[in-house]
Design a protein around this motif. Structure first.
Motif, mmCIF file in Angstrom:
data_model
loop_
_atom_site.group_PDB
_atom_site.id
_atom_site.type_symbol
_atom_site.label_atom_id
_atom_site.label_comp_id
_atom_site.label_asym_id
_atom_site.label_seq_id
_atom_site.Cartn_x
_atom_site.Cartn_y
_atom_site.Cartn_z
ATOM 1 N N ASP A 70 39.836 45.914 37.824
ATOM 2 C CA ASP A 70 38.406 45.599 37.805
ATOM 3 C C ASP A 70 38.060 44.570 38.874
ATOM 4 O OD1 ASP A 70 37.779 47.322 35.679
ATOM 5 O OD2 ASP A 70 38.430 45.830 34.203
ATOM 6 N N THR A 71 38.864 43.515 38.961
ATOM 7 C CA THR A 71 38.628 42.504 39.993
ATOM 8 C C THR A 71 38.862 43.095 41.381
ATOM 9 O OG1 THR A 71 39.466 40.869 38.418
ATOM 10 C CG2 THR A 71 39.166 40.150 40.688
ATOM 11 N N GLU A 83 35.772 44.798 42.661
ATOM 12 C CA GLU A 83 34.751 43.865 43.127
ATOM 13 C C GLU A 83 35.135 43.252 44.472
ATOM 14 O OE1 GLU A 83 33.666 41.031 40.159
ATOM 15 O OE2 GLU A 83 33.740 42.482 38.526
ATOM 16 N N ASP A 96 34.473 45.851 47.159
ATOM 17 C CA ASP A 96 33.028 45.969 47.417
ATOM 18 C C ASP A 96 32.540 44.796 48.260
ATOM 19 O OD1 ASP A 96 32.865 48.333 46.027
ATOM 20 O OD2 ASP A 96 32.191 47.405 44.143
ATOM 21 N N ALA A 97 33.057 43.601 47.986
ATOM 22 C CA ALA A 97 32.672 42.433 48.786
ATOM 23 C C ALA A 97 33.154 42.568 50.221
ATOM 24 C CB ALA A 97 33.241 41.164 48.144
ATOM 25 N N ARG A 157 35.866 53.793 38.005
ATOM 26 C CA ARG A 157 36.367 52.622 38.735
ATOM 27 C C ARG A 157 37.348 53.033 39.814
ATOM 28 N NH1 ARG A 157 40.245 49.358 35.235
ATOM 29 N NH2 ARG A 157 41.557 51.069 35.966
ATOM 30 N N ARG A 160 35.567 54.457 42.771
ATOM 31 C CA ARG A 160 34.913 53.352 43.493
ATOM 32 C C ARG A 160 35.919 52.614 44.371
ATOM 33 N NH1 ARG A 160 32.820 48.255 39.988
ATOM 34 N NH2 ARG A 160 32.476 46.746 41.681
ATOM 35 N N LYS A 218 37.453 36.902 38.323
ATOM 36 C CA LYS A 218 36.346 36.360 39.075
ATOM 37 C C LYS A 218 35.880 35.041 38.470
ATOM 38 C CE LYS A 218 31.757 37.587 40.789
ATOM 39 N NZ LYS A 218 30.733 38.648 40.846
#
Length: 451
Positions: free
Chosen positions: A231-232, A235, A238-239, A303, A306, A445
């Protein structure tokens, strides 16, 4: 006479022990001299036996017949230079008309036996000039990197090649790479050498380690961002995509494509920007890519798509923005789902440690260097760290990284911790380091208050 004989026996025994226990010392003291003598004495006969000679020129044959002289002997490639090194000899040969560099490469194994060397590798320097690199002993059995290497920005010496030269990981030449290998094959040591080599440079390190961070978290002081779960990781990726888009906007605004600007000054990537405007390059290290591609539910599948989409975008577009991928895994094939083969096609550099089956070797080299597949599956289990490195050019080398313990890598990262850049897009994912190492620290996060 008896004293002389005893001394001679003792010297011979010392040389034998030195050659057995310290081959590098033996080479530098005795081996290099003996090798030079062997090459010079046997050169003509060896070239003739290996089919690397050409008949004398026609005018010389005609002159010999006219003057009733012996027929000139076939001509061998001319030695332009012979240079001893700490691991062997380097011969630069000038080929005769009608000879080809492929002929020398095909005869490399015969040259190795004829000159009593451990290994012979050839490469063409320019038209008509070939370089033979001969090694006098197994340099990969006990890897000792040379005291002086040639590191440059985004170019890291990580291993030693079988011919005695240094293997570099050059991100500007090969932006993205894939490293495969079974458990206990040496991937972690290779990765530590890579991080330790990047630590003194002006580069941001981003780690994705879905094994709860056990591999990369000890090196956290030199990482600008770390993710320890999928999950992290989603993110963080994506960043990075958002950062890539922002860097492209900066390059676009600084391209300087007016008619009075020379073509060489037009900016097309971050390395064309002025030093004061150039964003810091980013190296993304993925420790086990399969953990990002596996899923067990519909939510995890979303996920996963993604994550793979973000990785593919970074692999396709990240080079000009200074974002480079270093992906590691035990297997990397189509069984990991859609998008994997597209991602693999963008990973130009390939490194395969010991693998458990031929299919895994084909994943690394089947599409770029089929000859390297057989070499990869022949790596013995006791030779941890031995690997085959190749790229899309079709060339490949046997390499082995020097053993670097986790403690050594941690010390290097701690020494250069002040060089860790703060990236605004990734500030929320910067590892939180506690004053005491007694309790584990979450890599999730950070909360808005901490950020």
């Amino acid at each position: 006479m008896t004293v002389y004989a005893v001394s001679l026996v003792l010297v011979a025994a010392a040389v034998g022990v030195l050659r057995w226990r310290r081959p590098a010392w033996y080479w530098l003291t005795f081996g290099v001299t003996l090798a030079v003598v062997r090459v010079l004495v046997r050169y003509r006969s060896v070239m003739d036996a290996c089919g690397l000679t050409v008949p004398a020129a026609r005018w010389r044959l005609a002159l010999a017949r006219a003057t009733n002289r012996p027929i000139p002997e076939p001509r061998s490639p001319r030695i332009l230079r012979m240079r001893p090194t700490r691991t062997g000899l380097v011969l630069r040969l000038k080929l005769r008309p009608g000879q080809d560099a492929f002929d020398v490469a095909a005869a490399s194994d015969r040259l190795r036996h004829s000159f009593s060397m451990y290994g012979v590798a050839s490469r063409e320097l320019r038209s008509g000039v070939v370089e033979l690199r001969m090694t006098g002993y197994d340099v990969l059995k006990r890897v000792q990197m040379p005291a002086e290497t040639d590191p440059r920005p985004m170019r890291v010496p990580v291993a030693l090649r079988q011919d005695g030269s240094v293997h570099y990981r050059d991100y500007r030449a090969i932006p993205h790479a894939l490293t495969l290998g079974a458990t206990e094959s040496g991937k972690s040591v290779y990765q530590r050498n890579l991080v330790a080599g990047l630590a003194p440079m002006d580069v941001a390190l981003v780690g994705i380690d879905c094994k709860q961070g056990v591999e990369l978290y000890p090196l956290a002081r030199r990482f600008s961002a770390l993710a320890d779960d999928a999950d992290t990781a989603a993110e963080v990726l994506d960043a990075l995509v958002s950062r890539m888009e922002g860097v492209y906007q900066l390059i676009r605004s600084q391209q300087r494509i007016t008619s009075d600007v020379p073509d060489a000054e037009i900016a097309a990537d971050i390395w064309d920007l002025p030093d004061d405007l150039r964003p810091v390059p980013v190296v993304v290290l993925v420790d086990e890519v399969a953990e990002l591609a596996l899923y067990a539910s519909k939510d995890e599948e979303k996920r996963r798509d993604r994550i793979i989409t973000a990785l593919v975008r970074l692999a396709q577009l990240g080079r000009a923005a200074g974002i480079y991928l270093e992906i590691c895994g035990q297997r990397f094939g189509s069984e990991l789902g859609k998008g994997i083969t597209m991602l693999r096609a963008q990973l130009t550099g390939r490194t395969a440690h010991r693998v458990n089956d031929e299919t895994s070797a084909n994943m690394a080299f089947g599409d770029i260097a089929p000859d390297a597949v057989l070499a990869a599956i022949q790596i013995p289990a006791e030779m941890r760290g031995l690997a085959i490195a190749g790229d899309s050019s079709g060339g490949w080398h046997r390499i082995r990284a020097p053993h670097t313990s986790l403690r050594q890598a941690v010390n290097v990262c701690n020494r250069y911790a002040e060089r860790t850049p703060v990236l605004p897009e990734l500030a929320a994912f910067r590892p939180v380091l506690s004053a005491s190492a007694a309790a584990p620290v979450s890599l999730a996060k950070a909360s808005s208050a901490t950020a």
